[in-house]
Each structure stands twice: as C-alpha cells, then as structure tokens.
Design a protein around this motif. Structure first.
Motif, PDB file in Angstrom:
ATOM      1  N   GLY A  38       0.775  -1.230   0.000  1.00 44.92           N
ATOM      2  CA  GLY A  38       0.000   0.000   0.000  1.00 44.92           C
ATOM      3  C   GLY A  38       0.803   1.274   0.000  1.00 44.92           C
ATOM      4  O   GLY A  38       0.386   2.270   0.601  1.00 44.92           O
ATOM      5  N   ASN A  39       1.950   1.298  -0.663  1.00 44.02           N
ATOM      6  CA  ASN A  39       2.748   2.511  -0.752  1.00 44.02           C
ATOM      7  C   ASN A  39       2.770   3.024  -2.195  1.00 44.02           C
ATOM      8  O   ASN A  39       1.864   2.725  -2.973  1.00 44.02           O
ATOM      9  CB  ASN A  39       4.157   2.236  -0.219  1.00 44.02           C
ATOM     10  CG  ASN A  39       4.181   2.143   1.298  1.00 44.02           C
ATOM     11  OD1 ASN A  39       3.995   3.133   1.995  1.00 44.02           O
ATOM     12  ND2 ASN A  39       4.394   0.947   1.833  1.00 44.02           N
ATOM     13  N   ALA A  40       3.770   3.802  -2.544  1.00 43.21           N
ATOM     14  CA  ALA A  40       3.866   4.378  -3.887  1.00 43.21           C
ATOM     15  C   ALA A  40       5.198   4.008  -4.525  1.00 43.21           C
ATOM     16  O   ALA A  40       5.846   4.816  -5.181  1.00 43.21           O
ATOM     17  CB  ALA A  40       3.702   5.895  -3.821  1.00 43.21           C
ATOM     18  N   ILE A  41       5.611   2.758  -4.334  1.00 44.42           N
ATOM     19  CA  ILE A  41       6.901   2.280  -4.831  1.00 44.42           C
ATOM     20  C   ILE A  41       6.799   1.984  -6.325  1.00 44.42           C
ATOM     21  O   ILE A  41       5.886   1.292  -6.764  1.00 44.42           O
ATOM     22  CB  ILE A  41       7.334   1.015  -4.071  1.00 44.42           C
ATOM     23  CG1 ILE A  41       7.415   1.307  -2.566  1.00 44.42           C
ATOM     24  CG2 ILE A  41       8.670   0.502  -4.583  1.00 44.42           C
ATOM     25  CD1 ILE A  41       7.541   0.064  -1.713  1.00 44.42           C
ATOM     26  N   GLY A  42       7.749   2.517  -7.089  1.00 47.33           N
ATOM     27  CA  GLY A  42       7.783   2.296  -8.523  1.00 47.33           C
ATOM     28  C   GLY A  42       8.970   1.447  -8.935  1.00 47.33           C
ATOM     29  O   GLY A  42       9.540   0.711  -8.133  1.00 47.33           O
ATOM     30  N   ASP A  43       9.369   1.595 -10.198  1.00 46.09           N
ATOM     31  CA  ASP A  43      10.436   0.755 -10.735  1.00 46.09           C
ATOM     32  C   ASP A  43      11.778   0.983 -10.054  1.00 46.09           C
ATOM     33  O   ASP A  43      12.535   0.030  -9.819  1.00 46.09           O
ATOM     34  CB  ASP A  43      10.582   1.007 -12.237  1.00 46.09           C
ATOM     35  CG  ASP A  43       9.472   0.340 -13.039  1.00 46.09           C
ATOM     36  OD1 ASP A  43       8.765  -0.517 -12.473  1.00 46.09           O
ATOM     37  OD2 ASP A  43       9.311   0.671 -14.219  1.00 46.09           O
ATOM     38  N   ALA A  44      12.094   2.232  -9.726  1.00 46.81           N
ATOM     39  CA  ALA A  44      13.384   2.514  -9.090  1.00 46.81           C
ATOM     40  C   ALA A  44      13.468   1.871  -7.707  1.00 46.81           C
ATOM     41  O   ALA A  44      14.496   1.304  -7.322  1.00 46.81           O
ATOM     42  CB  ALA A  44      13.616   4.021  -8.992  1.00 46.81           C
ATOM     43  N   GLY A  45      12.383   1.952  -6.948  1.00 47.56           N
ATOM     44  CA  GLY A  45      12.360   1.309  -5.640  1.00 47.56           C
ATOM     45  C   GLY A  45      12.430  -0.201  -5.752  1.00 47.56           C
ATOM     46  O   GLY A  45      13.110  -0.859  -4.962  1.00 47.56           O
ATOM     47  N   ALA A  46      11.734  -0.745  -6.748  1.00 47.18           N
ATOM     48  CA  ALA A  46      11.766  -2.198  -6.963  1.00 47.18           C
ATOM     49  C   ALA A  46      13.171  -2.654  -7.345  1.00 47.18           C
ATOM     50  O   ALA A  46      13.630  -3.716  -6.914  1.00 47.18           O
ATOM     51  CB  ALA A  46      10.771  -2.589  -8.051  1.00 47.18           C
ATOM     52  N   ALA A  47      13.868  -1.855  -8.162  1.00 46.52           N
ATOM     53  CA  ALA A  47      15.243  -2.197  -8.545  1.00 46.52           C
ATOM     54  C   ALA A  47      16.154  -2.202  -7.318  1.00 46.52           C
ATOM     55  O   ALA A  47      17.036  -3.060  -7.186  1.00 46.52           O
ATOM     56  CB  ALA A  47      15.751  -1.211  -9.589  1.00 46.52           C
ATOM     57  N   ALA A  48      15.942  -1.248  -6.413  1.00 46.34           N
ATOM     58  CA  ALA A  48      16.738  -1.209  -5.182  1.00 46.34           C
ATOM     59  C   ALA A  48      16.471  -2.441  -4.323  1.00 46.34           C
ATOM     60  O   ALA A  48      17.394  -3.043  -3.762  1.00 46.34           O
ATOM     61  CB  ALA A  48      16.424   0.065  -4.399  1.00 46.34           C
ATOM     62  N   LEU A  49      15.211  -2.839  -4.227  1.00 46.25           N
ATOM     63  CA  LEU A  49      14.866  -4.042  -3.465  1.00 46.25           C
ATOM     64  C   LEU A  49      15.457  -5.291  -4.112  1.00 46.25           C
ATOM     65  O   LEU A  49      15.888  -6.213  -3.417  1.00 46.25           O
ATOM     66  CB  LEU A  49      13.345  -4.177  -3.367  1.00 46.25           C
ATOM     67  CG  LEU A  49      12.645  -3.161  -2.461  1.00 46.25           C
ATOM     68  CD1 LEU A  49      11.141  -3.220  -2.657  1.00 46.25           C
ATOM     69  CD2 LEU A  49      12.999  -3.398  -0.995  1.00 46.25           C
ATOM     70  N   SER A  50      15.493  -5.307  -5.438  1.00 44.91           N
ATOM     71  CA  SER A  50      16.115  -6.429  -6.142  1.00 44.91           C
ATOM     72  C   SER A  50      17.592  -6.525  -5.779  1.00 44.91           C
ATOM     73  O   SER A  50      18.116  -7.619  -5.551  1.00 44.91           O
ATOM     74  CB  SER A  50      15.954  -6.258  -7.656  1.00 44.91           C
ATOM     75  OG  SER A  50      16.628  -7.281  -8.353  1.00 44.91           O
ATOM     76  N   GLY A  51      18.269  -5.367  -5.707  1.00 41.28           N
ATOM     77  CA  GLY A  51      19.668  -5.361  -5.305  1.00 41.28           C
ATOM     78  C   GLY A  51      19.857  -5.879  -3.896  1.00 41.28           C
ATOM     79  O   GLY A  51      20.832  -6.589  -3.601  1.00 41.28           O
ATOM     80  N   LEU A  52      18.901  -5.539  -3.014  1.00 46.05           N
ATOM     81  CA  LEU A  52      18.969  -6.029  -1.635  1.00 46.05           C
ATOM     82  C   LEU A  52      18.831  -7.550  -1.603  1.00 46.05           C
ATOM     83  O   LEU A  52      19.573  -8.243  -0.904  1.00 46.05           O
ATOM     84  CB  LEU A  52      17.861  -5.375  -0.814  1.00 46.05           C
ATOM     85  CG  LEU A  52      17.749  -5.800   0.654  1.00 46.05           C
ATOM     86  CD1 LEU A  52      18.992  -5.391   1.429  1.00 46.05           C
ATOM     87  CD2 LEU A  52      16.493  -5.200   1.279  1.00 46.05           C
ATOM     88  N   LEU A  53      17.882  -8.070  -2.378  1.00 51.82           N
ATOM     89  CA  LEU A  53      17.659  -9.522  -2.409  1.00 51.82           C
ATOM     90  C   LEU A  53      18.862 -10.268  -2.970  1.00 51.82           C
ATOM     91  O   LEU A  53      19.123 -11.411  -2.607  1.00 51.82           O
ATOM     92  CB  LEU A  53      16.427  -9.843  -3.255  1.00 51.82           C
ATOM     93  CG  LEU A  53      15.078  -9.389  -2.703  1.00 51.82           C
ATOM     94  CD1 LEU A  53      13.978  -9.653  -3.730  1.00 51.82           C
ATOM     95  CD2 LEU A  53      14.757 -10.082  -1.392  1.00 51.82           C
ATOM     96  N   ARG A  54      19.599  -9.607  -3.865  1.00 49.20           N
ATOM     97  CA  ARG A  54      20.769 -10.236  -4.469  1.00 49.20           C
ATOM     98  C   ARG A  54      21.999 -10.182  -3.566  1.00 49.20           C
ATOM     99  O   ARG A  54      22.995 -10.855  -3.828  1.00 49.20           O
ATOM    100  CB  ARG A  54      21.109  -9.546  -5.796  1.00 49.20           C
ATOM    101  CG  ARG A  54      20.058  -9.711  -6.878  1.00 49.20           C
ATOM    102  CD  ARG A  54      20.409  -8.831  -8.087  1.00 49.20           C
ATOM    103  NE  ARG A  54      19.380  -8.842  -9.090  1.00 49.20           N
ATOM    104  CZ  ARG A  54      19.308  -9.714 -10.083  1.00 49.20           C
ATOM    105  NH1 ARG A  54      20.238 -10.648 -10.195  1.00 49.20           N
ATOM    106  NH2 ARG A  54      18.336  -9.661 -10.962  1.00 49.20           N
ATOM    107  N   GLY A  55      21.936  -9.359  -2.525  1.00 49.30           N
ATOM    108  CA  GLY A  55      23.090  -9.149  -1.665  1.00 49.30           C
ATOM    109  C   GLY A  55      23.485 -10.382  -0.873  1.00 49.30           C
ATOM    110  O   GLY A  55      22.643 -11.206  -0.504  1.00 49.30           O
ATOM    111  N   GLU A  56      24.748 -10.484  -0.595  1.00 52.02           N
ATOM    112  CA  GLU A  56      25.275 -11.603   0.177  1.00 52.02           C
ATOM    113  C   GLU A  56      24.724 -11.560   1.598  1.00 52.02           C
ATOM    114  O   GLU A  56      24.765 -10.539   2.276  1.00 52.02           O
ATOM    115  CB  GLU A  56      26.796 -11.544   0.215  1.00 52.02           C
ATOM    116  CG  GLU A  56      27.445 -12.742   0.877  1.00 52.02           C
ATOM    117  CD  GLU A  56      27.257 -14.022   0.061  1.00 52.02           C
ATOM    118  OE1 GLU A  56      27.250 -15.102   0.673  1.00 52.02           O
ATOM    119  OE2 GLU A  56      27.108 -13.923  -1.164  1.00 52.02           O
TER     120      GLU A  56
END
Length: 264
Positions: A108-126
């Motif tokens: 329920g927020n206003a997260i777009g593609d840039a925020g999703a890309a940042a979260l993807s980077g977090l998920l990929r992190g060691e």
C-alpha cells in the motif's frame, strides 16, 4: 447532535490540522506527513528499528512492516541503503548482522520501478535473510517487476514468499516472462507467489505454465483476477498435472467463460 471541533483546536488524528474547516488538499497533505513521520520511526535510525535491531543482535529476527506509509522510490532506496550499510558494518566487525530482516512488508505505498530495482539489489546481496516480501498495492511497472523476480535466481537466496499483486499498472505479462526465465534456475526455496490483479493475459500465462513443472519448491501460485483466457488457463492446468503434486494454482476470476471452466 452532531459534534464539531472548536475553532483552532487540533484534530486528534491529524495533529497538523488547525481547524475542521480546512480543505481536502490540506487534510491529505497532513495525513501524508503523518504517514511519513510514522515510517521514519520504523525505518533505520527510528525507535522501532532500534528495538528490532537489538532483537537481531541478540540472535532474533526482524519483521519490518511499513504498510500504507506513503513511501516512494526515494524512501525505499534510502531504506535499502541503510540495510546494506548495516550489513557491511556487521561483516567488518564480525558481529551478528543487525539487518537480520526476515520479513519486509511494504504494502500500500507508492513504490515504482526505481524502488523495486533497489529491493532487487537487496535480495541479491550476500547474506540477505529476507524470507517474505510483500509489495501488494504499489506502482511497480514492467521493469521493476522483472528486476524483482530475476533476483530469485540468486544462489542461496532465502525468499520463500513474494507478493506482487495489484500494482498500479498491468505488469503481469512482463513479470510472468521474467518468472519463466528465473524460476527454473531458482536457487531459492520460493513457495508462495501472489500475482493477483496484475493484468496477466495468455501472453504471460503460457511461458509461466511451461516453467511450472521445473519449479519444485513452489507450493502456492495465485493468478486470480487477471485477464487469462481459456488458452492460458488450459496451459496452467496441464502444467499443474506435470508439476509436483503439492503445487496449488488459483486461476478463477479471469477472462475464460463457464464452458471453458467446465472443460478444464
């Protein structure tokens, strides 16, 4: 008898409103400010975060919920950067990771593609420990959705549940295509995938169906309330017969008719 707030008295739910006669825009702005203030209390540096960090340092896990806080891409990028800094600091000192977040709820927020890309980077992190990621009701588009699901192929990923339902635009086909590429190579134990209200059509359902028999960890796939027709629904049904017997797929409330459903 109807009660009204005395002139000049602050409303209890919106502390920054000075009178009950203010315009709608002012009320919405104040509510947004309060949401952001609440979010800051729970983000890294805030009291709720420090309490969660103490639990993690003691060997526990953090469940971070920032639901309907008005968070946009900039807020999520800042959150991810804070989590990554905490992880880097813990690695250098040899201490238990303070960012031991196992559940991240950003519905329920206003997260777009840039925020999703940042979260993807977090998920990929060691060392990322996130098992549950909930993003229902945001504004993620094709690019951000594809980036998120592509992170599933990261070796040693811990993600078991992903909710990408009801974004502000039809991302279903792009997400399904990325899933079809990622899931067969998926090293994570993804068990639950929610793609309701994503505008998925047969174009997305067909490659997704082709990938399902190779997704041994997946147990629940929800693609209800999309635009999948008889062709896509049939492909999913056939794939279900070839997949692990424990897999359950919800595909009702789509674009096929009653006769198509009977044939399935």
């Amino acid at each position: 008898m109807r009660r009204t707030s005395p002139p000049g008295k602050k409303l209890s739910t919106l502390p920054r409103i000075e009178s009950s006669t203010v315009g709608l825009d002012s009320i919405e702005a104040a509510a947004d400010a309060e949401h952001r203030a609440a979010a800051r209390r729970e983000m890294p540096g805030g009291p709720a975060w420090r309490e969660a960090a103490e639990r993690a340092s003691a060997g526990g896990s953090c469940e971070l919920a920032l639901i309907e806080r008005g968070l946009d891409d900039a807020d999520v990028i800042a959150l991810v950067a804070s989590l990554q800094r905490e992880a880097a600091g813990s690695a250098l000192t040899g201490s238990r990771p303070i960012n031991n977040v196992t559940s991240l709820d950003l519905r329920g927020n206003a997260i777009g593609d840039a925020g999703a890309a940042a979260l993807s980077g977090l998920l990929r992190g060691e060392g990322c420990a996130i098992c549950t990621l909930r993003l229902w009701g945001n504004r993620i588009g094709d690019e951000g959705g594809a980036a998120l699901v592509s992170a599933l192929a990261r070796p040693n990923s811990s993600l078991t549940s992903l909710d990408l339902g009801k974004q502000g635009q039809p991302v279903g086909d792009a997400v399904a295509a990325a899933l079809a590429s990622s899931l067969p190579r998926c090293a994570c134990p993804l068990q639950t995938l929610d793609l309701r209200y994503c505008g998925m059509t047969d174009k997305g359902a067909l490659p997704l169906a082709a990938a399902l028999p190779r997704c041994r960890a997946l147990r629940f796939l929800d693609v209800r309330y999309n635009a999948i027709g008889a062709t896509g629904a049939t492909a999913l049904a056939v794939a279900l017969g070839r997949a692990d017997s424990a897999l359950r797929v919800w595909v009702t409330s789509n674009a096929y008719n009653d006769q198509d459903a009977a044939d399935l």
